[in-house]
Design a protein around this motif. Structure first.
Motif, PDB file in Angstrom:
ATOM      1  N   GLU A  62       0.824  -1.204   0.000  1.00  0.00           N
ATOM      2  CA  GLU A  62       0.000   0.000   0.000  1.00  0.00           C
ATOM      3  C   GLU A  62       0.858   1.255   0.000  1.00  0.00           C
ATOM      4  O   GLU A  62       0.540   2.237  -0.687  1.00  0.00           O
ATOM      5  N   ALA A  63       1.953   1.246   0.763  1.00  0.00           N
ATOM      6  CA  ALA A  63       2.857   2.401   0.780  1.00  0.00           C
ATOM      7  C   ALA A  63       3.509   2.603  -0.579  1.00  0.00           C
ATOM      8  O   ALA A  63       3.659   3.742  -1.038  1.00  0.00           O
ATOM      9  N   GLN A  64       3.856   1.511  -1.237  1.00  0.00           N
ATOM     10  CA  GLN A  64       4.460   1.618  -2.565  1.00  0.00           C
ATOM     11  C   GLN A  64       3.442   2.147  -3.576  1.00  0.00           C
ATOM     12  O   GLN A  64       3.749   3.012  -4.384  1.00  0.00           O
ATOM     13  N   ALA A  65       2.222   1.665  -3.505  1.00  0.00           N
ATOM     14  CA  ALA A  65       1.172   2.145  -4.407  1.00  0.00           C
ATOM     15  C   ALA A  65       0.885   3.626  -4.162  1.00  0.00           C
ATOM     16  O   ALA A  65       0.720   4.405  -5.113  1.00  0.00           O
ATOM     17  N   ALA A  66       0.841   4.034  -2.901  1.00  0.00           N
ATOM     18  CA  ALA A  66       0.587   5.442  -2.566  1.00  0.00           C
ATOM     19  C   ALA A  66       1.713   6.331  -3.092  1.00  0.00           C
ATOM     20  O   ALA A  66       1.461   7.435  -3.595  1.00  0.00           O
ATOM     21  N   HIS A  67       2.943   5.857  -2.990  1.00  0.00           N
ATOM     22  CA  HIS A  67       4.098   6.617  -3.479  1.00  0.00           C
ATOM     23  C   HIS A  67       3.921   6.970  -4.954  1.00  0.00           C
ATOM     24  O   HIS A  67       4.226   8.091  -5.374  1.00  0.00           O
ATOM     25  N   ASN A  68       3.422   6.035  -5.712  1.00  0.00           N
ATOM     26  CA  ASN A  68       3.287   6.239  -7.159  1.00  0.00           C
ATOM     27  C   ASN A  68       2.248   7.288  -7.530  1.00  0.00           C
ATOM     28  O   ASN A  68       2.225   7.737  -8.681  1.00  0.00           O
ATOM     29  N   THR A  69       1.414   7.690  -6.586  1.00  0.00           N
ATOM     30  CA  THR A  69       0.361   8.669  -6.876  1.00  0.00           C
ATOM     31  C   THR A  69       0.606  10.023  -6.214  1.00  0.00           C
ATOM     32  O   THR A  69      -0.254  10.904  -6.296  1.00  0.00           O
ATOM     33  N   THR A  70       1.761  10.209  -5.578  1.00  0.00           N
ATOM     34  CA  THR A  70       2.033  11.471  -4.892  1.00  0.00           C
ATOM     35  C   THR A  70       2.244  12.604  -5.895  1.00  0.00           C
ATOM     36  O   THR A  70       2.620  12.386  -7.047  1.00  0.00           O
ATOM     37  N   ASP A  71       2.029  13.810  -5.421  1.00  0.00           N
ATOM     38  CA  ASP A  71       2.264  14.982  -6.267  1.00  0.00           C
ATOM     39  C   ASP A  71       3.733  15.085  -6.680  1.00  0.00           C
ATOM     40  O   ASP A  71       4.035  15.479  -7.812  1.00  0.00           O
ATOM     41  N   HIS A  72       4.634  14.725  -5.764  1.00  0.00           N
ATOM     42  CA  HIS A  72       6.056  14.831  -6.122  1.00  0.00           C
ATOM     43  C   HIS A  72       6.466  13.774  -7.146  1.00  0.00           C
ATOM     44  O   HIS A  72       7.342  14.022  -7.970  1.00  0.00           O
ATOM     45  N   MET A  73       5.809  12.617  -7.156  1.00  0.00           N
ATOM     46  CA  MET A  73       6.085  11.625  -8.197  1.00  0.00           C
ATOM     47  C   MET A  73       5.599  12.143  -9.552  1.00  0.00           C
ATOM     48  O   MET A  73       6.280  12.016 -10.563  1.00  0.00           O
ATOM     49  N   LYS A  74       4.411  12.732  -9.552  1.00  0.00           N
ATOM     50  CA  LYS A  74       3.881  13.303 -10.792  1.00  0.00           C
ATOM     51  C   LYS A  74       4.783  14.429 -11.300  1.00  0.00           C
ATOM     52  O   LYS A  74       5.053  14.528 -12.505  1.00  0.00           O
ATOM     53  N   ALA A  75       5.265  15.271 -10.395  1.00  0.00           N
ATOM     54  CA  ALA A  75       6.144  16.376 -10.788  1.00  0.00           C
ATOM     55  C   ALA A  75       7.459  15.851 -11.355  1.00  0.00           C
ATOM     56  O   ALA A  75       7.976  16.376 -12.349  1.00  0.00           O
ATOM     57  N   MET A  76       8.009  14.804 -10.729  1.00  0.00           N
ATOM     58  CA  MET A  76       9.242  14.236 -11.251  1.00  0.00           C
ATOM     59  C   MET A  76       9.011  13.658 -12.641  1.00  0.00           C
ATOM     60  O   MET A  76       9.832  13.850 -13.539  1.00  0.00           O
ATOM     61  N   GLY A  77       7.903  12.964 -12.824  1.00  0.00           N
ATOM     62  CA  GLY A  77       7.599  12.404 -14.135  1.00  0.00           C
ATOM     63  C   GLY A  77       7.597  13.470 -15.212  1.00  0.00           C
ATOM     64  O   GLY A  77       8.158  13.277 -16.296  1.00  0.00           O
ATOM     65  N   ALA A  78       6.996  14.605 -14.917  1.00  0.00           N
ATOM     66  CA  ALA A  78       6.960  15.704 -15.888  1.00  0.00           C
ATOM     67  C   ALA A  78       8.354  16.287 -16.113  1.00  0.00           C
ATOM     68  O   ALA A  78       8.722  16.616 -17.245  1.00  0.00           O
ATOM     69  N   ALA A  79       9.136  16.375 -15.039  1.00  0.00           N
ATOM     70  CA  ALA A  79      10.476  16.964 -15.142  1.00  0.00           C
ATOM     71  C   ALA A  79      11.452  16.076 -15.914  1.00  0.00           C
ATOM     72  O   ALA A  79      12.482  16.549 -16.395  1.00  0.00           O
TER      73      ALA A  79
END
Length: 100
Positions: A62-79
């Motif tokens: 669950e922690a790993q799944a939550a990590h994948n949906t964080t705002d900072h993960m999304k921001a890194m993906g865009a960067a």
């Protein structure tokens, strides 16, 4: 305990920019996911300075799944746009033994 190993290859000449984006991700995980993510470390290959590796451990799936949906993960993906020399290689493992 869930372990993830992620390898990211920098596009030619983009090593410093990629290092900066990935290092910022480490800081964000430390700030926002402490406890759920006991280990989130960034490495660079000794033989290839364009190859970066994340070694990550998560309290549970669950922690790993939550990590994948964080705002900072999304921001890194865009960067990451334009910084990678190929698709990241991401592998997930389940711990069966350890020395702490």
């Amino acid at each position: 305990m869930i372990t993830v190993v992620a390898k990211l290859q920098a596009a030619p000449g983009k090593e410093a920019e990629l290092r900066s984006v990935l290092s910022e991700m480490v800081a964000n995980v430390k700030k926002h996911e402490a406890g759920a993510v006991p280990t989130y470390s960034l490495h660079v290959s000794d033989s290839d300075p364009t190859l970066f590796l994340f070694y990550e451990t998560y309290r549970d799936a669950e922690a790993q799944a939550a990590h994948n949906t964080t705002d900072h993960m999304k921001a890194m993906g865009a960067a990451l746009a334009g910084l990678l020399g190929g698709r990241p290689v991401i592998e997930r493992y389940t711990r069966i033994a350890t020395v702490d």
